[in-house]
Design an enzyme around this catalytic site. Structure first.
Site, PDB file in Angstrom:
ATOM      1  N   GLU A  49       0.835  -1.199   0.000  1.00 24.09           N
ATOM      2  CA  GLU A  49       0.000   0.000   0.000  1.00 24.09           C
ATOM      3  C   GLU A  49       0.872   1.253   0.000  1.00 24.09           C
ATOM      4  OE1 GLU A  49      -3.701   1.749   2.714  1.00 24.09           O
ATOM      5  OE2 GLU A  49      -2.331   0.254   3.546  1.00 24.09           O
ATOM      6  N   LYS A 121      -9.377   2.325  -2.545  1.00 30.96           N
ATOM      7  CA  LYS A 121      -9.617   1.711  -1.243  1.00 30.96           C
ATOM      8  C   LYS A 121     -10.987   2.111  -0.700  1.00 30.96           C
ATOM      9  CE  LYS A 121      -7.309   1.103   3.246  1.00 30.96           C
ATOM     10  NZ  LYS A 121      -6.103   1.448   4.046  1.00 30.96           N
ATOM     11  N   CYS A 154      -5.500  -3.283   2.447  1.00 26.21           N
ATOM     12  CA  CYS A 154      -5.303  -3.177   3.891  1.00 26.21           C
ATOM     13  C   CYS A 154      -6.602  -3.306   4.687  1.00 26.21           C
ATOM     14  CB  CYS A 154      -4.565  -1.883   4.231  1.00 26.21           C
ATOM     15  SG  CYS A 154      -3.780  -1.933   5.868  1.00 26.21           S
TER      16      CYS A 154
END
Length: 578
Positions: A49, A121, A154
């Site tokens: 990330e 994300k 994540c």
């Protein structure tokens, strides 16, 4: 003309540690590492990330000099490697939308012909929300020569819905860039095996402004097997600034697998509550933490012999088998605990041992609940009219039926005699709070726990007759958890507790004639950062396992309320459509 058969190929997790505010240096260094992986034959290469810039930025102005568009100058430099080696790269970076000037934590999928697609994300962590907008693209799936590839990033993995949406969208591989201190990579095995996906995860292994990322980049198979893993550096004084590359083989023949087949058994019409938003003003939620003492009863069943099974059940209730033991607030028994499993019995035999909700077995345990001031969850073959159900009943401490759940996801043998239930519900009790119930095979469908969480279950009880058919042993590196899971932990059950943020109590059979797996257990909300400790029974012994916990955990950094508040239901629509 048939499509060509996909051949096995090498995937690479690039464990790379960018330096904050040094985009050009980071890109140059990352290019060298990624090209090394491609030179070694990796066809799919996943980076961490925010790999081009580092992670911590206080606001939009701080990160403004380091963002780029997708496609853009940064992606073009990596596309050169893809063109040269025929590789595919998942590059995570801060993206600037050219039209809106909004910033996102994004990942570009780049192939030999350039950028194939972008993922933004969906679920942000608190410090990211200071500058990044929540992703607006859903969970896209991209067709490539390697198979169908989805991406999540994540914190997304904490929400089971993202991996499920990827699987329902046709993904074969889930690429997972992360900057993880433990939690987001500890749940990846459960996401892989529940959805039949390869998971290729790339993490960092150093510190940035005091935030410690633990490494452990890994590849998981669609069967929940760990294929490769970098060293986990759990201690905060252990870092590795140098890049590490982890390789594993992806076998496209496993793109078809039992979990993918189970997607056809989903009952999307029962999952509507997944789409509900939860607002901070909701007065229905329980704000009172409750200390609970529970017992998980496991024994070897006598199939079809109600009297023998009830005797075993009564012997395991605290106060009979162990008079000096404190009374339990709740006792959970296995699936079909009154009758024992009915696999292979003739339908007429199953009919003969069935009973109505006001039958003898329920009456017996209602009386026992009043006498002992204990709640019971147990299973039986329920008869209503001309239908039979695999049911579990919750009896409260006053001896009243607080709720009945009819198993909604049936295995092949059960379909010979049982009708599926038509609702997933949480039952309220004055003493214990809200209890959700699922039965056995339901655990293979993460949506069930998702509905129970949406209905604010504080506890999930799972009467089970598990023989290893729907999940494998938890293989997460024990260094990822301050309170490691005991040997014998089951990945699916552990994943339910974390995803629903509800204490999950499993009661299972043991056996010699039929090899039931035992391992009745309490799975907890957060063993990763030290909140609580899972407890697992043996695989073979008849026993009553005592556990204690406190529900809700309102002060912990992550809990059910915070999880519900931060979900993004508008991106979960595929889960109720397919």
């Amino acid at each position: 003309m048939t499509a060509p058969t996909l051949q096995p190929f090498k995937a690479a997790c690039v464990q790379f540690n960018p330096q904050l505010n040094c985009r050009e240096d980071n890109v140059a260094a990352l290019l060298r590492v990624v090209e090394d992986a491609a030179r070694q034959g990796a066809r799919l290469i996943v980076t961490p990330e925010m790999a081009t810039t580092g992670y911590h930025y206080r606001d939009r102005e701080a990160i403004r000099p380091f963002v780029d568009t997708i496609p853009g100058r940064t992606t073009e430099r990596f596309a050169e490697i893809c063109r040269l080696y025929g590789s595919y790269i998942v590059l995570s970076m801060p993206e600037a939308d050219a039209k809106t000037d909004l910033y996102y934590i994004s990942a570009a999928l780049i192939g030999p012909d350039g950028v194939i697609g972008t993922y933004r994300k969906t679920h942000l962590w608190e410090c990211e929300a200071r500058w990044a907008a929540a992703g607006d693209l859903g969970i896209p799936v991209f067709a490539t020569d390697l198979g169908n590839i989805a991406i999540t990033i994540c914190m997304d993995s904490v929400y089971y819905e993202t991996a499920r949406a990827a699987a329902l969208g046709g993904a074969d591989i889930l690429s997972f860039p992360t900057n993880s201190s433990g939690q987001s990579i500890a749940v990846l095995q459960a996401r892989a095996e529940a959805n039949g996906l390869y998971v290729v995860s790339a993490n960092r292994s150093n510190k940035e402004l005091g935030f410690h990322m633990v490494g452990g980049s890994a590849v998981w198979s669609p069967l929940g097997e760990k294929l490769a893993e970098a060293e986990v550096m759990a201690s905060s004084d252990r870092v590795c600034d140098e890049p590490t590359i982890v390789y594993a083989e992806i076998d496209p023949s496993l793109y078809r697998n039992p979990a993918k087949e189970r997607l056809k058994e989903r009952r999307s019409g029962l999952y509507k509550d997944i789409m509900l938003s939860h607002l901070p003003w909701d007065e229905r939620r329980d704000r009172q933490p409750r200390p609970i003492r529970a017992v998980l009863a496991q024994y070897e069943p006598v199939p079809g012999d109600k009297l023998a099974n009830v005797r075993k059940m009564l012997q395991l209730i605290p106060g009979r088998a162990a008079p000096d033991q404190a009374a339990a607030d709740l006792v959970v028994f296995p699936e079909l605990s009154v009758t024992g499993p009915v696999d292979g019995l003739k339908p007429e035999t199953i009919w003969d041992i069935s009973e109505h909700i006001d039958g003898d077995a329920v009456a017996l345990f209602r009386r026992a609940a009043r006498e002992r001031q204990t709640h019971f969850v147990f299973g039986f073959v329920e008869r209503e009219g001309d239908r039979l159900y695999n049911s579990a009943v919750l009896i409260d401490d006053a001896g009243e039926v607080a709720g009945t759940y009819r198993k909604t996801h049936l295995q092949a043998d059960e379909r010979r005699w049982a009708h599926p239930g038509d609702s997933i519900a949480v039952f309220s009790t004055e003493m214990l709070g809200s209890i959700g119930v699922m039965i056995g095979y339901d655990a293979a469908f993460p949506e069930v726990a998702g509905v129970l969480a949406a209905q604010r279950a504080d506890i999930i009880a799972i009467p089970s007759s598990w023989r290893g058919e729907i999940s494998c042993a938890l293989a997460t590196d024990p260094l990822l958890t301050r309170h490691p899971y005991p040997d014998g932990a089951v990945a699916a059950w552990a994943g339910i507790a974390v995803a629903a943020q509800a204490y999950t109590l499993v009661a299972n059979y043991v056996g010699t004639a039929t090899p039931y797996g035992g391992r009745s257990a309490m799975y907890t909300l957060d063993p990763f950062y030290g909140l609580d400790r899972p407890i697992i029974a043996s695989a073979r012994d008849e026993e009553a396992v005592s556990v204690a916990f406190t529900t809700i955990q309102p002060e912990w950094w992550f809990n059910q309320q915070k999880m519900l508040d931060s979900r993004k239901p508008h991106h979960y629509t595929i889960m109720i459509e397919k």
